[in-house]
Design a protein around this motif. Structure first.
Motif, PDB file in Angstrom:
ATOM      1  N   MET A  11       1.296  -1.491  -0.045  1.00  0.00           N
ATOM      2  CA  MET A  11      -0.632  -0.125   0.066  1.00  0.00           C
ATOM      3  C   MET A  11       1.072   1.461  -0.693  1.00  0.00           C
ATOM      4  SD  MET A  11      -2.832  -0.933   2.492  1.00  0.00           S
ATOM      5  CE  MET A  11      -3.795   0.304   2.575  1.00  0.00           C
ATOM      6  N   SER A  13      -0.370   3.904   1.760  1.00  0.00           N
ATOM      7  CA  SER A  13      -1.980   4.767   2.767  1.00  0.00           C
ATOM      8  C   SER A  13      -0.917   6.014   3.255  1.00  0.00           C
ATOM      9  CB  SER A  13      -1.382   3.805   4.434  1.00  0.00           C
ATOM     10  OG  SER A  13      -1.580   2.684   4.067  1.00  0.00           O
ATOM     11  N   ASN A  20      -7.949   5.217   3.319  1.00  0.00           N
ATOM     12  CA  ASN A  20      -7.073   4.362   3.241  1.00  0.00           C
ATOM     13  C   ASN A  20      -8.217   2.956   3.461  1.00  0.00           C
ATOM     14  OD1 ASN A  20      -4.588   5.615   3.327  1.00  0.00           O
ATOM     15  ND2 ASN A  20      -4.350   6.070   5.678  1.00  0.00           N
ATOM     16  N   ASP A  23      -9.871   2.218  -0.218  1.00  0.00           N
ATOM     17  CA  ASP A  23      -7.874   1.612  -0.624  1.00  0.00           C
ATOM     18  C   ASP A  23      -8.155   0.004   0.454  1.00  0.00           C
ATOM     19  OD1 ASP A  23      -7.922   3.667  -2.525  1.00  0.00           O
ATOM     20  OD2 ASP A  23      -6.454   4.372  -0.867  1.00  0.00           O
ATOM     21  N   THR A  45      -1.640   0.353   8.173  1.00  0.00           N
ATOM     22  CA  THR A  45      -1.932  -0.218   6.982  1.00  0.00           C
ATOM     23  C   THR A  45      -3.605   1.374   7.109  1.00  0.00           C
ATOM     24  OG1 THR A  45      -2.158  -2.149   6.702  1.00  0.00           O
ATOM     25  CG2 THR A  45      -4.138  -1.527   6.004  1.00  0.00           C
ATOM     26  N   GLN A 211       4.473  -0.742   3.223  1.00  0.00           N
ATOM     27  CA  GLN A 211       4.554   0.082   2.140  1.00  0.00           C
ATOM     28  C   GLN A 211       5.338   0.798   1.485  1.00  0.00           C
ATOM     29  OE1 GLN A 211       1.919   1.848   2.592  1.00  0.00           O
ATOM     30  NE2 GLN A 211       1.296   1.841   5.255  1.00  0.00           N
ATOM     31  N   HIS A 215       5.170   8.978   0.348  1.00  0.00           N
ATOM     32  CA  HIS A 215       3.489   9.227   1.504  1.00  0.00           C
ATOM     33  C   HIS A 215       2.845  11.031   1.539  1.00  0.00           C
ATOM     34  CE1 HIS A 215       3.565   4.850   1.627  1.00  0.00           C
ATOM     35  NE2 HIS A 215       4.892   4.851   2.287  1.00  0.00           N
TER      36      HIS A 215
END
Length: 288
Positions: A11, A13, A20, A23, A45, A211, A215
């Motif tokens: 992901m 996030s 999130n 998603d 997450t 991840q 971000h």
């Protein structure tokens, strides 16, 4: 124990838990479409937010958390075991937990685990992190018996503490995990070797969703989610930092086979440590 298909969701996030969670629902549906019955998500997450006050303002207790609520519903909807690598949870004592969850096919929460080791580091180029300033560490490692394997839970920085995984393996875990939000800097240097080492030295499958990318809060994570076999082979990898889903078929019997070929778990012996200084010896007892 029987063979099963596992998925690791990579992901990116952001700072909004609701977005999130949306998603997450999409990614889990895609993973199930690939045949996965065990699905794992990365550390954090629910939100990656480095500003402590802003993070605290969006946090909820476990009973009201959007990721917990969404994950429970998704596990029940798809009839799977869903492992949330972690999300930030407001504790009753006012502190924050970096907490993992496993949900069963009926949506019931089967177990939870709070990250034990805090990422307090000073890296090159001025990159510095102090997780202990935000999160309260956990005290106990956790194993959960799933229909197809005994799973050991860990989170990110825990992967650098092999004694945690050794304890899990000695307690019968054939699958171990370290879902993560590794920094790009540390990931480029250490991610693959740490993941493969934990699998090899414990004769266990290692599943670590990650991840990846830049971000919203400005941090950059490494990606490269991995599923590694007990003999050290990489069964699946997201060989980049973009969102992705990787899958692999897991046969727990291969864990027993690896441990039979190289029985280091059985062969470990207690030993002492001798320090010599100017002809004087000091002996310390250490764990095997």
């Amino acid at each position: 124990m029987t063979s099963f298909r596992a998925a690791a969701i990579q992901m990116r996030s952001g700072v909004d838990p609701e977005r999130n969670a949306a998603d997450l629902a999409e990614y889990v549906g895609d993973a199930v479409g690939k045949g996965a019955v065990y699905v794992q998500t990365p550390e954090m997450t629910g939100a990656l937010q480095r500003d402590r006050k802003t993070l605290a303002s969006v946090l909820k207790g476990e009973a009201d958390d959007v990721i917990v609520r969404t994950a429970s519903a998704l596990a029940a909807k798809h009839g799977i075991h869903l492992h949330i690598g972690s999300t930030a949870i407001a504790r009753d004592d006012g502190k924050i937990a970096n907490r993992a969850f496993v949900f069963g096919p009926d949506g019931k929460m089967l177990t939870r685990y709070d990250k034990i080791h805090m990422f307090d580091v000073d890296l090159d180029n001025g990159e510095s992190w102090r997780e202990s300033a935000v999160y309260a560490p956990g005290a106990d490692t956790v194993l959960i018996d799933l229909p197809f394997a005994r799973l050991g839970l860990a989170i990110c920085y825990d992967v650098r503490f092999p004694q945690l995984f050794r304890a899990q393996a000695l307690a019968g875990a054939s699958v171990i995990s370290a879902p993560a939000a590794f920094t790009r800097q540390t990931g480029e240097a250490h991610w693959h070797v740490l993941q493969r080492a934990r699998a090899i030295e414990n004769g266990a499958f290692m599943i670590s969703a990650a991840q990846g990318g830049v971000h919203e809060d400005g941090r950059e994570t490494f990606g490269h989610s991995l599923i590694v076999a007990p003999w050290g082979e990489v069964l699946a990898e997201a060989a980049h930092a973009d969102p992705a889903i990787i899958v692999a078929d897991i046969d727990p019997a291969l864990s027993a086979a690896a441990r039979a070929k190289v029985p280091n778990l059985k062969n470990a012996r207690p030993f002492g440590l001798i320090v010599e200084n100017d002809g004087e010896k000091t002996r310390l007892d250490v764990a095997s």
